[in-house]
Design a protein around this motif. Structure first.
Motif, PDB file in Angstrom:
ATOM      1  N   SER A   1     -24.094  27.440  13.101  1.00  0.00           N
ATOM      2  CA  SER A   1     -22.779  26.717  13.012  1.00  0.00           C
ATOM      3  C   SER A   1     -23.218  25.165  12.538  1.00  0.00           C
ATOM      4  CB  SER A   1     -22.572  26.485  14.637  1.00  0.00           C
ATOM      5  OG  SER A   1     -23.801  25.884  15.290  1.00  0.00           O
ATOM      6  N   GLY A   2     -24.388  24.732  12.641  1.00  0.00           N
ATOM      7  CA  GLY A   2     -24.878  23.386  12.413  1.00  0.00           C
ATOM      8  C   GLY A   2     -24.550  23.364  10.358  1.00  0.00           C
ATOM      9  N   GLY A   3     -24.813  24.087   9.810  1.00  0.00           N
ATOM     10  CA  GLY A   3     -24.583  23.926   8.385  1.00  0.00           C
ATOM     11  C   GLY A   3     -23.207  24.188   8.139  1.00  0.00           C
ATOM     12  N   ALA A   4     -22.263  24.539   8.841  1.00  0.00           N
ATOM     13  CA  ALA A   4     -20.831  24.724   8.922  1.00  0.00           C
ATOM     14  C   ALA A   4     -20.189  23.506   9.021  1.00  0.00           C
ATOM     15  CB  ALA A   4     -20.325  25.842   9.706  1.00  0.00           C
ATOM     16  N   TRP A   5     -20.756  22.679  10.034  1.00  0.00           N
ATOM     17  CA  TRP A   5     -20.325  21.166  10.342  1.00  0.00           C
ATOM     18  C   TRP A   5     -20.841  20.457   9.179  1.00  0.00           C
ATOM     19  CZ3 TRP A   5     -23.236  21.178  15.473  1.00  0.00           C
ATOM     20  CH2 TRP A   5     -22.737  22.025  16.415  1.00  0.00           C
ATOM     21  N   LEU A   6     -21.865  20.542   8.541  1.00  0.00           N
ATOM     22  CA  LEU A   6     -22.258  19.788   7.432  1.00  0.00           C
ATOM     23  C   LEU A   6     -21.509  19.983   6.175  1.00  0.00           C
ATOM     24  CD1 LEU A   6     -26.199  20.166   7.673  1.00  0.00           C
ATOM     25  CD2 LEU A   6     -24.831  18.099   8.022  1.00  0.00           C
ATOM     26  N   VAL A   7     -20.984  21.302   5.770  1.00  0.00           N
ATOM     27  CA  VAL A   7     -19.972  21.519   4.832  1.00  0.00           C
ATOM     28  C   VAL A   7     -18.691  20.947   4.934  1.00  0.00           C
ATOM     29  CG1 VAL A   7     -21.359  23.243   3.473  1.00  0.00           C
ATOM     30  CG2 VAL A   7     -19.672  23.816   5.293  1.00  0.00           C
ATOM     31  N   GLU A   8     -18.272  20.905   6.053  1.00  0.00           N
ATOM     32  CA  GLU A   8     -17.115  20.370   6.386  1.00  0.00           C
ATOM     33  C   GLU A   8     -16.908  19.157   6.124  1.00  0.00           C
ATOM     34  OE1 GLU A   8     -15.756  22.277  10.582  1.00  0.00           O
ATOM     35  OE2 GLU A   8     -14.477  20.310  10.590  1.00  0.00           O
ATOM     36  N   ARG A   9     -17.961  18.419   6.521  1.00  0.00           N
ATOM     37  CA  ARG A   9     -17.924  16.669   6.084  1.00  0.00           C
ATOM     38  C   ARG A   9     -18.164  16.440   4.839  1.00  0.00           C
ATOM     39  NH1 ARG A   9     -20.886  12.807  10.269  1.00  0.00           N
ATOM     40  NH2 ARG A   9     -21.132  11.092   9.019  1.00  0.00           N
ATOM     41  N   LEU A  10     -19.115  17.227   4.329  1.00  0.00           N
ATOM     42  CA  LEU A  10     -19.261  17.037   2.941  1.00  0.00           C
ATOM     43  C   LEU A  10     -18.188  17.236   1.703  1.00  0.00           C
ATOM     44  CD1 LEU A  10     -23.118  18.939   2.654  1.00  0.00           C
ATOM     45  CD2 LEU A  10     -22.737  16.529   2.349  1.00  0.00           C
ATOM     46  N   GLN A  11     -17.483  18.348   2.391  1.00  0.00           N
ATOM     47  CA  GLN A  11     -16.465  18.612   1.435  1.00  0.00           C
ATOM     48  C   GLN A  11     -15.364  17.526   1.194  1.00  0.00           C
ATOM     49  OE1 GLN A  11     -16.211  21.815   0.035  1.00  0.00           O
ATOM     50  NE2 GLN A  11     -14.104  22.327  -0.550  1.00  0.00           N
ATOM     51  N   ARG A  12     -15.106  16.995   2.358  1.00  0.00           N
ATOM     52  CA  ARG A  12     -14.374  15.522   2.688  1.00  0.00           C
ATOM     53  C   ARG A  12     -15.045  14.318   1.899  1.00  0.00           C
ATOM     54  NH1 ARG A  12     -13.848  16.098   8.177  1.00  0.00           N
ATOM     55  NH2 ARG A  12     -15.289  14.410   8.638  1.00  0.00           N
ATOM     56  N   ASP A  13     -16.269  14.198   2.049  1.00  0.00           N
ATOM     57  CA  ASP A  13     -16.783  12.906   1.582  1.00  0.00           C
ATOM     58  C   ASP A  13     -16.947  13.265   0.084  1.00  0.00           C
ATOM     59  OD1 ASP A  13     -16.874  11.907   3.944  1.00  0.00           O
ATOM     60  OD2 ASP A  13     -18.996  12.404   4.462  1.00  0.00           O
ATOM     61  N   LEU A  14     -17.429  14.467  -0.548  1.00  0.00           N
ATOM     62  CA  LEU A  14     -17.309  14.634  -2.021  1.00  0.00           C
ATOM     63  C   LEU A  14     -15.760  14.756  -2.572  1.00  0.00           C
ATOM     64  CD1 LEU A  14     -20.372  17.081  -1.781  1.00  0.00           C
ATOM     65  CD2 LEU A  14     -20.348  14.631  -2.604  1.00  0.00           C
ATOM     66  N   ASN A  15     -14.815  14.578  -1.895  1.00  0.00           N
ATOM     67  CA  ASN A  15     -13.463  14.865  -2.360  1.00  0.00           C
ATOM     68  C   ASN A  15     -13.427  16.268  -3.002  1.00  0.00           C
ATOM     69  OD1 ASN A  15     -12.283  12.573  -1.250  1.00  0.00           O
ATOM     70  ND2 ASN A  15     -13.393  11.331  -3.167  1.00  0.00           N
ATOM     71  N   LEU A  16     -14.077  17.182  -2.409  1.00  0.00           N
ATOM     72  CA  LEU A  16     -13.637  18.474  -3.101  1.00  0.00           C
ATOM     73  C   LEU A  16     -12.611  19.315  -2.662  1.00  0.00           C
ATOM     74  CD1 LEU A  16     -17.441  19.883  -2.839  1.00  0.00           C
ATOM     75  CD2 LEU A  16     -16.350  18.967  -4.688  1.00  0.00           C
ATOM     76  N   PRO A  17     -11.998  19.867  -3.688  1.00  0.00           N
ATOM     77  CA  PRO A  17     -10.520  20.725  -3.360  1.00  0.00           C
ATOM     78  C   PRO A  17     -10.861  21.810  -2.170  1.00  0.00           C
ATOM     79  CG  PRO A  17     -11.074  21.259  -5.168  1.00  0.00           C
ATOM     80  CD  PRO A  17     -12.187  20.437  -4.864  1.00  0.00           C
ATOM     81  N   GLY A  18      -9.960  22.251  -1.613  1.00  0.00           N
ATOM     82  CA  GLY A  18      -9.976  23.479  -0.787  1.00  0.00           C
ATOM     83  C   GLY A  18     -10.727  23.277   0.295  1.00  0.00           C
ATOM     84  N   LYS A  19     -11.169  24.494   0.963  1.00  0.00           N
ATOM     85  CA  LYS A  19     -12.043  24.727   2.194  1.00  0.00           C
ATOM     86  C   LYS A  19     -13.373  25.146   1.788  1.00  0.00           C
ATOM     87  CE  LYS A  19     -10.108  25.997   6.283  1.00  0.00           C
ATOM     88  NZ  LYS A  19      -9.604  27.255   7.111  1.00  0.00           N
ATOM     89  N   PRO A  20     -14.399  24.568   2.335  1.00  0.00           N
ATOM     90  CA  PRO A  20     -15.682  25.361   2.190  1.00  0.00           C
ATOM     91  C   PRO A  20     -16.059  26.365   2.651  1.00  0.00           C
ATOM     92  CG  PRO A  20     -16.008  23.692   3.896  1.00  0.00           C
ATOM     93  CD  PRO A  20     -14.354  23.586   3.467  1.00  0.00           C
TER      94      PRO A  20
END
Lengths: 165, 320
Positions: free
Chosen positions: A34-53
């Motif tokens: 679950s830890g890595g899933a929280w990280l990508v959720e925030r990274l996706q936002r902070d990196l302005n990546l489109p869509g869902k991780p």
């Protein structure tokens, strides 16, 4: 014995910097539950990546299934075609490498990626398989008797739990 | 009185056999349904297989005929990477006079890890579970009139999938409740999961009034039984188990208890219609209902695979 203090928020900022260097235009992020899933959720936002991780679970391929039974973690959801993709896997803690072995098998159940990289918040040593991260925000040495896992507050703030097993 | 622990659970309260939904705690039922959710998506993968039971041998022991249940167990086991051995026992050892436990002892000597058992005698899977080695697991695929727990669980999965929560639901189980192991498994599971109201519906010969002791409401007309309900579970009229004059005729039964589109209108407008199969069109259920938009009979079959994968992988991960 000194008490280990790991500032998870500071390490996250370091991870963000490392992930920016590893990412190319077509990199797909996938976090291990679950830890890595929280990280990508925030990274996706902070990196302005489109869509869902992507979220990836080791449950179906664990080698300790006979001993531990089936864990009830969230299931794998990869919102991209794995075939030919450049995948960056994220996890909070890298330890024995067994979770990553299971996760690679899981990923291959969905297709053949072009490349797979690994970035983690903390590499705590103690590897039992030949697995190395492409980026680790911190490297620490912890005894076998200690467990380390990322926690997330309701407000989304990261912290580390160091516990005696 | 001598205290005996639930034969399905080990000393840590973990599921080692699945024999009945009766007496299973709510957290185990919920764990099975949650785990099944994980397996539903396995059939969407490029590789439709996970290795949780790799190297294990699953023996399908069907002392009584079945196509759907045996097939879905076989698909479930192969998706978990187990080796599956199908034994048509009805036509082999038993007919040569071998006892049930001798059959099991012989198959255990062939390194079986799991037995999936269907038997016309109530309690046969329980007897087997008491005599297998600690690493061997038994799953009841239907025993006599007693229990059909995986059908009960896949019914719960289907209801939860469409209705999300059991707390405010009214569920009607209609037809030949007397002979139905599915009805019994559904009733125990629904009660444990906190379903607000369970009704059993049918003529007095097929729905004994003492069923009220199971915590259900007994209704002897279809109109009363399905009025305002959220879920209608139709049961098959079991001709092969019927003895004596329980019914005037199947035609008569359809007139009073057959589910037609007109009668279905008495239920809530978003009610779902379920059936464990095989269906008898025009006997207990009208064709227009089977093929109608409220019918979830085919999704039940699909969910059944995921639920059986969940049960097999959970018991395989626990030691006696």
């Amino acid at each position: 014995m000194s008490i280990l203090v790991l500032d998870a928020e500071a390490l996250y900022r370091e991870l963000l910097r490392g992930v920016q260097q590893l990412c190319t235009a077509d990199t797909k992020l996938a976090g291990i539950t679950s830890g890595g899933a929280w990280l990508v959720e925030r990274l996706q936002r902070d990196l302005n990546l489109p869509g869902k991780p992507g979220v990836i679970s080791s449950a179906m391929h664990r080698d300790d299934f006979a001993k531990r039974g089936l864990s009830n973690s969230a299931q794998t959801q990869l919102p991209f075609d794995v075939n030919g993709a450049h995948v960056l896997i994220l996890d909070d803690v890298l330890y024995t490498g067994r979770t990553l072995r299971a996760v690679l098998n899981e990923l291959y159940d969905y297709g053949r990626p072009a490349s797979v990289k690994l970035a983690v918040l903390v590499d705590r040593g103690g590897r039992e398989l030949p697995v190395q991260p492409d980026f680790a925000a911190a490297r620490v040495t912890l005894g076998e008797g200690q467990s380390l896992a990322l926690a997330r507050s309701p407000e989304g703030v990261f912290s580390f739990d160091v516990k005696a097993r | 009185m001598l205290y005996k622990r639930n034969p399905q659970l080990n000393k840590n309260g973990e599921l080692i056999h699945l024999l009945s939904t009766e007496g299973l705690p709510k957290d185990i039922l919920t764990h099975i349904l949650d785990t099944a959710t994980n397996f539903v998506s396995v059939s969407d993968r490029e590789v439709k297989k996970v290795p949780l039971l790799r190297g294990k041998s699953v023996f399908n022991l069907f002392f009584e005929n079945s196509t759907r249940t045996r097939t879905t167990f076989e698909i479930a086991a192969t998706r978990l990477s187990a080796d599956v051995i199908n034994l048509d026992i009805a036509r082999s050892s038993a007919s040569k006079g071998e006892s049930l436990l001798d059959t099991i002892a012989n198959l255990s000597a062939m390194a079986a890890d799991m037995f999936v058992v269907r038997h016309s005698e109530s309690g046969a899977p329980y007897l087997i579970a008491q005599h297998v080695a600690p690493h061997v697991h038994v799953i009841n695929a239907g025993d006599g009139r007693h229990a059909h727990p995986t059908q009960g669980l896949l019914d719960m999965y289907t209801i939860r999938h469409y209705k999300k929560d059991f707390a405010n639901l009214t569920v009607a189980i209609v037809g030949d409740v007397l002979h139905s192991r599915v009805a019994r498994s559904d009733i125990h599971a629904l009660t444990t999961l906190g379903c607000a109201e369970v009704r059993v519906v049918g003529p007095k010969t097929l729905v004994p009034s003492d069923m009220a002791q199971m915590g259900v409401r007994v209704c002897h007309t279809l109109e009363e039984g399905i009025k305002g309900c959220d879920v209608v579970i139709m049961l098959r009229l079991q001709n092969e188990r019927m003895s004596g004059a329980l019914l005037p005729s199947s035609h008569e039964f359809f007139k009073s208890f057959g589910l037609t589109p007109e009668k279905l209108q008495l239920a809530k407008s978003d009610a779902i219609v379920m059936h464990p199969g095989p269906i008898n069109r025009g006997v207990e259920i009208d064709s227009a209902v089977v093929d109608g938009k409220q019918s979830v009979i085919l999704p039940q079959v699909t969910f059944g695979i995921a639920v059986r994968m969940a049960v097999m992988s959970i018991v395989a991960g626990n030691e006696a």
